[in-house]
Design a protein around this motif. Sequence first.
Motif, PDB file in Angstrom:
ATOM      1  N   ILE A 239       0.867  -1.186   0.000  1.00  0.00           N
ATOM      2  CA  ILE A 239       0.000   0.000   0.000  1.00  0.00           C
ATOM      3  C   ILE A 239       0.901   1.232   0.000  1.00  0.00           C
ATOM      4  O   ILE A 239       1.650   1.465   0.953  1.00  0.00           O
ATOM      5  N   GLY A 240       0.842   2.018  -1.080  1.00  0.00           N
ATOM      6  CA  GLY A 240       1.671   3.214  -1.207  1.00  0.00           C
ATOM      7  C   GLY A 240       2.610   3.105  -2.391  1.00  0.00           C
ATOM      8  O   GLY A 240       3.267   2.075  -2.585  1.00  0.00           O
ATOM      9  N   THR A 241       2.628   4.148  -3.224  1.00  0.00           N
ATOM     10  CA  THR A 241       3.524   4.167  -4.392  1.00  0.00           C
ATOM     11  C   THR A 241       4.450   5.386  -4.351  1.00  0.00           C
ATOM     12  O   THR A 241       4.745   5.992  -5.373  1.00  0.00           O
TER      13      THR A 241
ATOM     14  N   SER B 249      -3.764   5.875  -3.047  1.00  0.00           N
ATOM     15  CA  SER B 249      -4.916   6.779  -3.121  1.00  0.00           C
ATOM     16  C   SER B 249      -4.653   7.931  -4.092  1.00  0.00           C
ATOM     17  O   SER B 249      -5.572   8.649  -4.458  1.00  0.00           O
ATOM     18  N   ASP B 250      -3.385   8.115  -4.539  1.00  0.00           N
ATOM     19  CA  ASP B 250      -3.126   9.173  -5.531  1.00  0.00           C
ATOM     20  C   ASP B 250      -3.128   8.579  -6.944  1.00  0.00           C
ATOM     21  O   ASP B 250      -3.675   7.499  -7.171  1.00  0.00           O
ATOM     22  N   ASP B 251      -2.507   9.274  -7.907  1.00  0.00           N
ATOM     23  CA  ASP B 251      -2.596   8.797  -9.294  1.00  0.00           C
ATOM     24  C   ASP B 251      -1.469   7.839  -9.679  1.00  0.00           C
ATOM     25  O   ASP B 251      -1.381   7.410 -10.825  1.00  0.00           O
TER      26      ASP B 251
ATOM     27  N   TYR C  39      12.998  10.591   5.991  1.00  0.00           N
ATOM     28  CA  TYR C  39      13.945  11.002   4.947  1.00  0.00           C
ATOM     29  C   TYR C  39      14.154   9.844   3.964  1.00  0.00           C
ATOM     30  O   TYR C  39      13.784   8.703   4.253  1.00  0.00           O
ATOM     31  N   VAL C  40      14.794  10.165   2.846  1.00  0.00           N
ATOM     32  CA  VAL C  40      14.964   9.171   1.784  1.00  0.00           C
ATOM     33  C   VAL C  40      15.998   8.097   2.158  1.00  0.00           C
ATOM     34  O   VAL C  40      15.774   6.902   1.924  1.00  0.00           O
ATOM     35  N   ALA C  41      17.134   8.490   2.728  1.00  0.00           N
ATOM     36  CA  ALA C  41      18.207   7.506   2.982  1.00  0.00           C
ATOM     37  C   ALA C  41      17.743   6.335   3.857  1.00  0.00           C
ATOM     38  O   ALA C  41      18.012   5.176   3.520  1.00  0.00           O
ATOM     39  N   PRO C  42      17.029   6.593   4.952  1.00  0.00           N
ATOM     40  CA  PRO C  42      16.564   5.447   5.755  1.00  0.00           C
ATOM     41  C   PRO C  42      15.594   4.531   5.008  1.00  0.00           C
ATOM     42  O   PRO C  42      15.655   3.312   5.146  1.00  0.00           O
TER      43      PRO C  42
ATOM     44  N   LEU D 285       8.304   6.831  -2.768  1.00  0.00           N
ATOM     45  CA  LEU D 285       9.658   6.293  -2.927  1.00  0.00           C
ATOM     46  C   LEU D 285       9.803   4.949  -2.217  1.00  0.00           C
ATOM     47  O   LEU D 285      10.494   4.053  -2.701  1.00  0.00           O
ATOM     48  N   ALA D 286       9.115   4.785  -1.080  1.00  0.00           N
ATOM     49  CA  ALA D 286       9.209   3.521  -0.343  1.00  0.00           C
ATOM     50  C   ALA D 286       8.520   2.395  -1.117  1.00  0.00           C
ATOM     51  O   ALA D 286       9.115   1.341  -1.351  1.00  0.00           O
ATOM     52  N   GLY D 287       7.275   2.603  -1.522  1.00  0.00           N
ATOM     53  CA  GLY D 287       6.508   1.547  -2.195  1.00  0.00           C
ATOM     54  C   GLY D 287       7.143   1.110  -3.507  1.00  0.00           C
ATOM     55  O   GLY D 287       7.390  -0.089  -3.722  1.00  0.00           O
TER      56      GLY D 287
HETATM   57  P1  FAD Z   1       4.959   8.940   0.386  1.00  0.00           P
HETATM   58  O1  FAD Z   1       5.767   9.366  -0.757  1.00  0.00           O
HETATM   59  O2  FAD Z   1       4.178   9.962   1.121  1.00  0.00           O
HETATM   60  O3  FAD Z   1       3.973   7.815  -0.148  1.00  0.00           O
HETATM   61  C1  FAD Z   1       2.826   7.406   0.562  1.00  0.00           C
HETATM   62  C2  FAD Z   1       1.927   6.609  -0.358  1.00  0.00           C
HETATM   63  O4  FAD Z   1       0.900   5.980   0.418  1.00  0.00           O
HETATM   64  C3  FAD Z   1       1.221   7.435  -1.408  1.00  0.00           C
HETATM   65  O5  FAD Z   1       1.224   6.714  -2.619  1.00  0.00           O
HETATM   66  C4  FAD Z   1      -0.224   7.519  -0.860  1.00  0.00           C
HETATM   67  O6  FAD Z   1      -1.175   7.700  -1.876  1.00  0.00           O
HETATM   68  C5  FAD Z   1      -0.357   6.158  -0.214  1.00  0.00           C
HETATM   69  N1  FAD Z   1      -1.394   5.996   0.814  1.00  0.00           N
HETATM   70  C6  FAD Z   1      -1.422   6.488   2.080  1.00  0.00           C
HETATM   71  N2  FAD Z   1      -2.517   6.067   2.743  1.00  0.00           N
HETATM   72  C7  FAD Z   1      -3.195   5.266   1.891  1.00  0.00           C
HETATM   73  C8  FAD Z   1      -4.401   4.500   1.987  1.00  0.00           C
HETATM   74  N3  FAD Z   1      -5.117   4.446   3.119  1.00  0.00           N
HETATM   75  N4  FAD Z   1      -4.812   3.794   0.902  1.00  0.00           N
HETATM   76  C9  FAD Z   1      -4.084   3.812  -0.243  1.00  0.00           C
HETATM   77  N5  FAD Z   1      -2.923   4.497  -0.383  1.00  0.00           N
HETATM   78  C10 FAD Z   1      -2.496   5.206   0.667  1.00  0.00           C
HETATM   79  N6  FAD Z   1      13.966  13.727   2.298  1.00  0.00           N
HETATM   80  C11 FAD Z   1      15.306  13.695   2.070  1.00  0.00           C
HETATM   81  O7  FAD Z   1      15.962  12.736   2.468  1.00  0.00           O
HETATM   82  N7  FAD Z   1      15.935  14.714   1.394  1.00  0.00           N
HETATM   83  C12 FAD Z   1      15.251  15.795   0.939  1.00  0.00           C
HETATM   84  O8  FAD Z   1      15.850  16.704   0.337  1.00  0.00           O
HETATM   85  C13 FAD Z   1      13.838  15.863   1.157  1.00  0.00           C
HETATM   86  N8  FAD Z   1      13.105  16.904   0.697  1.00  0.00           N
HETATM   87  C14 FAD Z   1      11.759  16.913   0.886  1.00  0.00           C
HETATM   88  C15 FAD Z   1      11.003  17.974   0.397  1.00  0.00           C
HETATM   89  C16 FAD Z   1       9.625  18.019   0.575  1.00  0.00           C
HETATM   90  C17 FAD Z   1       8.838  19.185   0.039  1.00  0.00           C
HETATM   91  C18 FAD Z   1       8.977  16.973   1.290  1.00  0.00           C
HETATM   92  C19 FAD Z   1       7.483  17.010   1.509  1.00  0.00           C
HETATM   93  C20 FAD Z   1       9.713  15.915   1.801  1.00  0.00           C
HETATM   94  C21 FAD Z   1      11.101  15.866   1.601  1.00  0.00           C
HETATM   95  N9  FAD Z   1      11.873  14.799   2.086  1.00  0.00           N
HETATM   96  C22 FAD Z   1      13.221  14.784   1.857  1.00  0.00           C
HETATM   97  C23 FAD Z   1      11.252  13.620   2.736  1.00  0.00           C
HETATM   98  C24 FAD Z   1      11.099  12.463   1.724  1.00  0.00           C
HETATM   99  O9  FAD Z   1      10.589  12.982   0.523  1.00  0.00           O
HETATM  100  C25 FAD Z   1      10.195  11.374   2.303  1.00  0.00           C
HETATM  101  O10 FAD Z   1      10.866  10.808   3.406  1.00  0.00           O
HETATM  102  C26 FAD Z   1       9.853  10.244   1.326  1.00  0.00           C
HETATM  103  O11 FAD Z   1       9.492  10.738   0.053  1.00  0.00           O
HETATM  104  C27 FAD Z   1       8.729   9.377   1.903  1.00  0.00           C
HETATM  105  O12 FAD Z   1       8.352   8.373   0.999  1.00  0.00           O
HETATM  106  P2  FAD Z   1       7.206   7.326   1.382  1.00  0.00           P
HETATM  107  O13 FAD Z   1       7.122   6.403   0.209  1.00  0.00           O
HETATM  108  O14 FAD Z   1       7.441   6.765   2.733  1.00  0.00           O
HETATM  109  O15 FAD Z   1       5.856   8.197   1.497  1.00  0.00           O
END
Ligand code: FAD
Length: 388
Positions: free
Chosen positions: A10-12, A37-39, A292-295, A14-16
């Motif tokens: 669940i989630g697309t 839930s997004d595109d 953050y991205v690295a972890p 950077l992690a997914g």
């Molecule tokens: P997300 O990218 O938020 O993905 C979550 C996914 O879950 C989405 O696809 C969403 O639709 C889906 N979802 C959630 N709930 C549901 C549900 N109930 N049903 C279906 N789908 C669901 N980090 C760095 O290390 N360096 C940087 O320079 C940096 N800059 C950043 C700048 C900005 C403006 C922001 C906002 C963050 C920044 N970060 C940075 C943090 C970094 O981007 C995030 O740590 C990382 O992108 C998180 O990825 P994620 O996949 O965990 O979450």
Amino acid sequence: DREHAPVVIIGTGLAGYNLAREFRKQDDETPLILLTSDDGRAYSKPMLSTGFTRDTSADDLAQQDAGTMGQQLKASVWTRTHVSEIDTARQVIKVGDEQTEIHYGKLVLALGAQVIQPPIGGDGLDLVYSVNDLLDYDDFRTAVAKNNVKKVCIIGGGLIGCEFTNDLLNGGFEVEAVDPLAYCLPTLLPETAGKAVQAALEAKGAKFHFGPLVTEVNKAEQGVSVILNNGSTLSADLVVSAVGVRPRIDLAKASGIATNRGVVTNRLLETSAANVYALGDCAEVEGQVLVYVAPLMAAVKALGKTLAGQPTEVVYPAMPVTIKTPACPVVVAPPAAGAAGEWKVAADGNNVRAEYRDAGGALLGFALTGEATRAKLELQKELPPILP
Ligand code: FAD
């Protein structure tokens, strides 16, 4: 049968998507489903706060659409699909308005973090934007163009607030920022370093209001007026709210999965429910919430193997964070919460080298600004790993 039951992510973000890639390197056969839930467009979230500097639209930032990702990953990607419930006993999730049931062999929560909404009143809230994903970013860029925005008020002087301040200044906007604490990046940096960032952004034209809270945003003849609790009022064409994010834990919590600040996992990224894992911004890995991205990339490496049947614990090395404020570059490796020690700070103008050391002299964290960021690698080598 469970052997061939799909892996469901669940989630697309950077992690997914990165996890799906890593899993496919190990296992080309098991059915794979991703839901979002997004595109479902693949993009790099850190690019959302450099959009005016690089002049990039949401379409420019979208690297691939969901269909292309699905083909590349031999996966089915369900977009605009909200997951509302996990039945951990029957190993099914319920999705969409129809509550369609999907059975999983293994389930991964890569739900990200949600923006914190500060309690603000007034009739101008439709001009308050927060930018936490590509769809938000598209709305924000559209609003900036449509409202002929020249001046932006930013709520929050932390990482996202300062990055947007610098980016909007680079884009030729006027920027005023408000934060209840005393200087830029107050929760990440010691005062001298935060003040260096502040001075550099001020030299580019930013105006900061440290101390007050924003209480109301009201419609004005042109744009909005922003009311602070110290009696002042600012005018702006649009407001960006950037007061921080918190892990999305509601779905897990409602499904009986253990949560704390994030979805609680061990070093195998296993949650309290059998065959359910978590990583990225939503996860709390052995007590660590690191948005953050690295972890998350470290977690992807381990979990890709674990899901393919080779249990692998995540290792977190020291992971300094680079903050995208080119007016005064910042690299910070915050000491662990409660780590006993003190800051030793050397400053030369906006070039600040701050080292957090314990009584025996061991380095536990650092903060570098301006030219002092050159010491990053040297200091990074000296830091202990976060999860050895
Ligand atoms: P997300 O990218 O938020 O993905 C979550 C996914 O879950 C989405 O696809 C969403 O639709 C889906 N979802 C959630 N709930 C549901 C549900 N109930 N049903 C279906 N789908 C669901 N980090 C760095 O290390 N360096 C940087 O320079 C940096 N800059 C950043 C700048 C900005 C403006 C922001 C906002 C963050 C920044 N970060 C940075 C943090 C970094 O981007 C995030 O740590 C990382 O992108 C998180 O990825 P994620 O996949 O965990 O979450």
